[in-house]
Write an enzyme that holds these catalytic residues in place. Structure first.
Site, PDB file in Angstrom:
ATOM      1  N   PRO A  29       0.805  -1.234  -0.077  1.00  0.00           N
ATOM      2  CG  PRO A  29       0.166  -0.801   2.215  1.00  0.00           C
ATOM      3  CD  PRO A  29       0.937  -1.790   1.259  1.00  0.00           C
ATOM      4  CG  ASP A  76       1.289   1.606 -11.226  1.00  0.00           C
ATOM      5  OD1 ASP A  76       1.534   1.789  -9.923  1.00  0.00           O
ATOM      6  OD2 ASP A  76       0.678   0.797 -11.931  1.00  0.00           O
ATOM      7  CE  LYS A 112      -3.794   2.718 -16.218  1.00  0.00           C
ATOM      8  NZ  LYS A 112      -5.012   1.347 -16.644  1.00  0.00           N
ATOM      9  N   GLY A 156       0.394  -1.558  -7.315  1.00  0.00           N
ATOM     10  CA  GLY A 156       0.243  -0.890  -6.007  1.00  0.00           C
ATOM     11  C   GLY A 156      -0.764  -1.896  -5.246  1.00  0.00           C
ATOM     12  N   GLY A 157      -0.705  -2.044  -3.717  1.00  0.00           N
ATOM     13  CA  GLY A 157      -1.371  -3.031  -3.126  1.00  0.00           C
ATOM     14  C   GLY A 157      -1.474  -4.633  -3.480  1.00  0.00           C
ATOM     15  CG  ASP A 158      -4.016  -8.379  -4.505  1.00  0.00           C
ATOM     16  OD1 ASP A 158      -3.236  -9.506  -3.977  1.00  0.00           O
ATOM     17  OD2 ASP A 158      -4.797  -8.709  -5.178  1.00  0.00           O
ATOM     18  CB  THR A 215      -5.171  -5.305  -0.809  1.00  0.00           C
ATOM     19  OG1 THR A 215      -5.911  -4.526  -1.740  1.00  0.00           O
ATOM     20  CG2 THR A 215      -6.222  -5.522   0.606  1.00  0.00           C
ATOM     21  CG  MET A 255      -9.824   3.984  -7.582  1.00  0.00           C
ATOM     22  SD  MET A 255     -10.130   2.967  -9.075  1.00  0.00           S
ATOM     23  CE  MET A 255     -10.645   1.302  -8.441  1.00  0.00           C
ATOM     24  N   GLY A 289      -2.418   6.369   3.182  1.00  0.00           N
ATOM     25  CA  GLY A 289      -2.694   5.316   4.364  1.00  0.00           C
ATOM     26  C   GLY A 289      -1.079   4.806   4.222  1.00  0.00           C
TER      27      GLY A 289
HETATM   28  N1  SAH Z   1      -4.643  -2.622  -6.193  1.00  0.00           N
HETATM   29  C1  SAH Z   1      -4.819  -1.650  -5.299  1.00  0.00           C
HETATM   30  C2  SAH Z   1      -5.932  -0.912  -5.503  1.00  0.00           C
HETATM   31  C3  SAH Z   1      -5.978   0.082  -6.814  1.00  0.00           C
HETATM   32  S1  SAH Z   1      -7.126   1.155  -6.944  1.00  0.00           S
HETATM   33  C4  SAH Z   1      -4.737  -2.367  -3.927  1.00  0.00           C
HETATM   34  O1  SAH Z   1      -4.768  -3.504  -3.487  1.00  0.00           O
HETATM   35  O2  SAH Z   1      -4.791  -1.374  -2.992  1.00  0.00           O
HETATM   36  C5  SAH Z   1      -6.616   2.633  -6.409  1.00  0.00           C
HETATM   37  C6  SAH Z   1      -7.256   2.838  -5.286  1.00  0.00           C
HETATM   38  O3  SAH Z   1      -6.622   2.123  -3.839  1.00  0.00           O
HETATM   39  C7  SAH Z   1      -6.992   4.479  -4.704  1.00  0.00           C
HETATM   40  O4  SAH Z   1      -7.975   5.305  -5.409  1.00  0.00           O
HETATM   41  C8  SAH Z   1      -7.530   4.437  -3.176  1.00  0.00           C
HETATM   42  O5  SAH Z   1      -8.828   4.378  -2.741  1.00  0.00           O
HETATM   43  C9  SAH Z   1      -6.591   3.156  -2.736  1.00  0.00           C
HETATM   44  N2  SAH Z   1      -5.475   3.487  -2.194  1.00  0.00           N
HETATM   45  C10 SAH Z   1      -4.263   2.792  -2.919  1.00  0.00           C
HETATM   46  N3  SAH Z   1      -3.331   3.279  -1.746  1.00  0.00           N
HETATM   47  C11 SAH Z   1      -3.669   3.596  -0.806  1.00  0.00           C
HETATM   48  C12 SAH Z   1      -3.240   4.334   0.284  1.00  0.00           C
HETATM   49  N4  SAH Z   1      -1.941   4.275   0.335  1.00  0.00           N
HETATM   50  N5  SAH Z   1      -4.094   4.883   1.146  1.00  0.00           N
HETATM   51  C13 SAH Z   1      -5.549   4.905   0.864  1.00  0.00           C
HETATM   52  N6  SAH Z   1      -6.066   4.348  -0.089  1.00  0.00           N
HETATM   53  C14 SAH Z   1      -5.156   3.878  -0.939  1.00  0.00           C
END
Ligand code: SAH
Length: 535
Positions: free
Chosen positions: A33, A56, A78, A112-114, A142, A193, A223
């Site tokens: 994250p 990205d 993007k 990012g995240g998962d 995630t 989002m 976060g």
């Molecule tokens: N695949 C990612 C999500 C991608 S969509 C995952 O698993 O986390 C992108 C959205 O993720 C952002 O619009 C926001 O809502 C959330 N997001 C990603 N990083 C974040 C962070 N550090 N803190 C809060 N929300 C986050």
């Protein structure tokens, strides 16, 4: 068959033939994250071995430092705030991944995240599956789970919520999510989002999903990073509060009774050092450990080295000392740099820790002890306090126990070109024959970045990690020392450094009780904690 080929010939034949290369494997890796430490072990392993890394804006920039120096790094982001024609379309990203893999490269696609949770990783995997390119999915921590956790919000709780829904505030055609889908749902709702449509989302949760307007809601922006900001309210007022607080993306919306847990469970953004901008002027190779320590306490380290460690002007004495180290009764290390550079010199003459033979080893400071331990040396003499005088006492006490006593003993002191003379002078006064050998020198680097940072009030804390750092800072700031350090918390690593600072007219607000970087960071933490309690 005549002219049978030798194995060697066959190998070169294989190279010349234009056989289609086997495609490289593509790894869709969850980057976590934001906090780079939340990358998985598998992710780190792949990142550090891949031929190419496609990243990205949602994957932390720090993670790219894990990549091989010769790896191809490509940004395929993007950005929401860039004009559409400047952004890569998903089909272009898919095509680029395929192109690299077909060229035989192993490719890490950092997401990012998962990778599969609202990350379009599924579309990238589909394109790989269709093309017959081998791939692996590495799940990631995630953001809804991690950002909530770093905000002190547990998404489920036996008394408050027994389910959690992840949803995207913006769907494929840019349309809003249909909240009627959630009618009757009582658990926690996480909206990704959703920041830009927050007002509409909150309204729809009341109107279409039947939630009470008084339902607790929180928005967690950035976060898990020092920039993390959390705004708490209810469905009724959260949108207005978030606008007032000007929270930036990426942001997570959490709705449900679990939001009330934050009041008690808040931890990361409650740490004293959270979001504090801490200036570290240590030489580059030494700054990393301290910067990491600060990061783990929620701070933002700003590395502005004012000094660099370099070879001494004359290296012949170092080489001689490295060859003859076994002939001394005692070898004394007073700094980590001294230890590192001496072992560097030992390696240079083809020797290792065995060269010390029967010589006793004395050392000052934990960093020095660790540097020695890494080479398999456990020092015989470690003084209780880290001052040169205490070391001299401890050394003489140890030497007195030898058959000949301290007088006439031969000691080697590998250290900086410029250093205090207390230790060698004290030892010589007691009859010890001391060879001081400069194994390194500190040279000044440009202070412009530090001056510029302090001019725009871009720092909260200034760390003084050695007397040499104090001198470098005072030289850099000159007559503006007082003005530019006003309002900063100035923290010193120990008594000697603080004395140097007071001699140079630099105010010290707090001094560590032990000369270690951990004690220094602890002292800063206590001072800031006390300040905020006083406010
Ligand atoms: N695949 C990612 C999500 C991608 S969509 C995952 O698993 O986390 C992108 C959205 O993720 C952002 O619009 C926001 O809502 C959330 N997001 C990603 N990083 C974040 C962070 N550090 N803190 C809060 N929300 C986050």
């Amino acid at each position: 068959m005549s002219g049978r080929t030798t194995p060697g010939a066959r190998r070169s034949e294989g190279l010349v033939q234009a056989s289609p290369a086997r495609p490289g494997t593509v790894y869709l890796v969850g980057a976590g994250p934001g906090d780079p430490d939340l990358l998985t072990l598998r992710g780190a392993e792949l990142l550090s071995s891949a031929d190419a890394v496609l990243h990205d804006e949602l994957s932390s920039p720090e993670l790219l430092e894990l990549a091989r120096p010769d790896a191809l790094l490509e940004y395929v982001g993007k950005r929401g705030d860039e004009p559409a024609e400047k952004q890569l379309r998903q089909s272009q990203i898919d095509a680029r991944i395929l192109e690299l893999a077909r060229g035989g490269r192993s490719v890490v696609r950092l997401k990012g995240g998962d990778p599969f949770l609202f990350g379009r990783g599924s579309e990238e995997a589909e394109s790989l599956a269709d093309a017959g390119v081998p791939y692996e999915i590495v799940p990631g921590v995630t953001s809804p789970i991690a950002a909530a956790a770093y905000a002190g919000i547990s998404l489920t709780h036996r008394d408050l919520a027994s389910s959690v829904v992840f949803l995207s505030g913006t769907t494929r055609e840019g349309q809003a999510f249909d909240f009627k889908e959630l009618a009757g749902h009582k658990g926690t709702v996480c909206v990704l989002m959703g920041l830009r449509r927050l007002g509409a989302i909150a309204d729809a949760l009341v109107r279409d999903a039947g939630r009470a307007p008084s339902t607790p809601a929180a928005v967690v922006s950035a976060g898990t990073r020092p920039a993390q900001r959390v705004v708490v309210g209810t469905l009724e007022d959260i949108a207005a509060r978030v606008v007032a607080a000007r929270l930036p993306t990426p942001a997570l919306v959490v709705v449900g009774d679990v939001v009330s847990l934050r009041e008690r469970l808040r931890w990361y953004d409650a740490w004293p050092l959270f979001d504090q901008r801490v200036v570290v002027t240590r030489a580059e190779h030494q700054a990393a450990g301290l910067a990491r320590l600060l990061l783990r306490r929620g701070a933002r380290p700003i590395e502005l080295p004012l000094l660099a460690i370099e070879a001494p002007p004359d290296e012949a004495p170092v080489e001689r000392a490295a060859r003859e180290v076994g002939s001394y009764d005692l070898v004394i290390f007073t700094s980590e740099n001294g230890a590192e550079r001496f072992f560097h010199a030992l390696r240079g003459v083809g020797r290792d820790a065995r060269a010390f033979g029967a010589a006793l080893v004395a050392c000052v400071g934990e960093g020095t002890a660790k540097a020695l331990a890494r080479r398999g040396i456990t020092p015989d003499i470690v003084p209780a306090t880290f001052r040169g005088e205490a070391l001299a006492d401890a050394i003489c006490a140890a030497l007195e126990r030898r058959p000949g006593g301290a007088a006439g003993a031969r000691a080697l002191l590998p250290r900086a070109l410029v250093a205090r003379e207390v230790l060698p002078d004290t030892l010589r006064a007691r009859g010890v024959d001391v060879d001081v050998v400069a194994v390194y020198q500190t040279v000044k680097k440009s202070p412009d970045a530090l001056v510029e940072l302090l001019e725009r009030r871009g720092a909260d804390v200034l760390l003084l990690t050695a007397s040499s750092a104090v001198d470098a800072i005072c030289d850099a700031l000159g007559e503006r020392l007082g003005a530019l350090t006003e309002g900063l918390l100035v923290a010193s690593i120990g008594a000697v450094t603080s004395e140097t600072a007071s001699r140079r007219g630099l105010r010290v607000d707090v001094t560590a009780d032990k000369s270690t970087t951990t004690a220094l960071v602890d002292a800063v933490e206590r001072a800031i904690g006390a300040q905020s309690r006083a406010r």
